[in-house]
Every structure is written in C-alpha cells, then in structure tokens.
Write an enzyme that holds these catalytic residues in place. Structure first.
Site: not given
Ligand code: DGL
Length: 276
Positions: A8-9, A71, A148, A183, A185
């Site tokens: 993942d990023s 990701c 985040e 996504c 997140h």
C-alpha cells in the site's frame, strides 16, 4: 505457510491486512507501506506505476509468494504493470470490490467513491460495466486526510462525507443501492458513510472482498465463508513472527497511526530505503 506480500501507499492497506488476518489467519504476512511517498491518490500514472513496481519487487525479494495490491490507486493505475513485473500471482482490490458490488446491487446502479486518481482512471466504472452495472464515480479527496487526522467519527467528517454523497446520489443515481468503498481508508468511515448515505444503500468494502478473493484462491472457501469478525477473537493479537512491516518513513509514526487502521499494535516494523 504461504507468505503473502501486501502493498500500500502507507497506512490504509492495513484495512486490507486486517480483513486478510480474519479470513486467512494461517499465512505469513509482509506488509509494505510506502509512507515516505504517500499519498498516491493525487499522483500521475507514471509515478504511481514506478513506485508500485519497486514495492512489488521488494516484497518478492523478501520471499512473498503472492502479492496483494491493497492500494486502490495503485491497482487502478498500475495493476497491469505490476503483474508484468512480478513473477508471482498478483491480486488487486478493484476486481474483487466490483464483483461484490455487482452481486449486491439489485437495480444494477452503484456509486463508487475513491481518490482523485482512482476515480479519473475509471477502473471501477470499467470493471462494473463488464457486468452491465451502471456507476457514478465520485472523488472524495478530503476523506483520506480526515481519517489520517483520526477524525473517523467527527462532525466535520460527517458534513464533508454528506456533501460528497449528496452530489453522487443525485440525478439519475438517487436510486443507486450500493456504495462501493474504493479507497483503503474508507472502511474506517463506515458508520459515518452509512449515516449520510440514502437509507436503502448497502456499503461494499473492497478490503473485505479482496480478502475473500485471496482466501478462495488459497482454497479456504468453505472454511471461511461469513467469518468476518470471528478470527481475531479466536486468536487475539497472536501476531508474533507472523507479520513483518516495512515502511519508507518513520517506523514510530507508522506504529502510532497504524494502530487505528489495524486495530492492534504492530511490533516488527522496519524502516527501509528503496533503491530506484
Ligand atoms: N491507499 C490509497 C487508496 O486506496 C489512499 C491513500 C493515498 O492516496 O495514498 O487509494
């Protein structure tokens, strides 16, 4: 034990790892988070493909026998390049997420949310169109930084999500019956998204669909059907020697923020520099 490399990023892929740990608990995991170069969601195809291929090579060098591209942005922009670079099987998040949405939508109309890059690639739209499912794609760039920041259940996040979804579920899509979370997140925003989405909408989480695909690939189909939420209770935080984390930015920061995504502490975290 199969060694599964998860890429993942940065932090978000931990939602995919979490789902994998529930469905495929008897594997070894190597997690690579490219934290020094995140976010990928606002970057170009060339840059994301280059970063993703470097990460895939690294995970293979560490012994990964299967690669999971957790990701959404990397899968949307660079899945083919990663597959060509890798010499092991590669699973991305787009196909599993799209297939689950196809299965769940009774009116064949789906709203997809993701990063700017994922949405502009139309990877989800194309995957859904193959199954005659119409989609409205909506980029929600403010949601990643809000997660985040730890604001997963904050009034501001609810307001922002409400504005995005009102725009997405408009016009011909007010009757769409699935919201596809495209996504890494967004699984953390499920309660907020469920509150602001129209009442009859079902959320489809590409992290869970991907874990199910991996589980089926490894032949665990019957064993694991419908097991989300069980395995972690059976083996609470029994990760010793089972998961290794590699990050390109501070290991301490990864441990701090990552806990929010994975729901458990991470011990074996190594900082690495990738050679270009
Ligand atoms: N992991 C990315 C995704 O799923 C979100 C974070 C980023 O933009 O790097 O699209």
């Amino acid at each position: 034990m199969t060694k599964i490399g998860v890429f993942d990023s940065g932090f978000g892929g931990l939602t995919v790892l979490k789902a994998l740990l529930e469905l495929v608990p008897d594997a070894e995991y190597l997690y690579f988070g490219d934290t020094a170069r995140l976010p990928y969601g606002s970057k170009s195809v060339e840059t994301v493909a280059k970063y993703a291929c470097e990460a895939a090579r690294f995970l293979e060098q560490q012994g990964a026998e299967l690669l999971v591209i957790a990701c959404n942005t990397a899968t949307a922009l660079a899945f083919e390049q990663i597959r060509q670079t890798a010499s092991v099987k590669v699973v991305g998040v787009i196909e599993p997420g799209a297939q689950q949405a196809v299965a769940v939508s009774s009116i064949k109309k789906v709203v997809v949310i993701g990063t700017e890059a994922t949405i502009s690639s139309h990877a989800y739209r194309n995957a859904l169109a193959k199954h005659q499912v119409e989609s409205r794609e909506k980029a929600c760039p403010l949601l990643v930084p809000l997660v985040e920041e730890g604001w997963t259940d904050h009034a501001v996040t609810q307001q922002v999500a409400g504005i995005y979804l009102a725009e997405a579920f408009a016009d011909g899509f007010s009757s769409a019956d699935v919201l596809l979370l495209g996504c890494t997140h967004y699984p953390l925003l499920k309660p907020v998204l469920q509150r602001v989405a129209p009442k009859s909408v079902t959320l489809v989480d590409s992290a869970e669909s991907t874990a199910l695909t991996v589980s089926n690939l490894l032949g665990k189909k019957s064993e694991n059907a419908g097991r989300f939420g069980e395995a972690t209770h059976q083996h609470p935080h029994d990760d010793h020697g089972k998961i290794k984390f590699f990050v390109t930015d501070s290991a301490q920061k990864f441990q701090r923020l990552g806990k929010l995504f994975l729901g458990r502490p991470m011990t074996d975290v190594t900082h690495i520099e990738l050679k270009e």
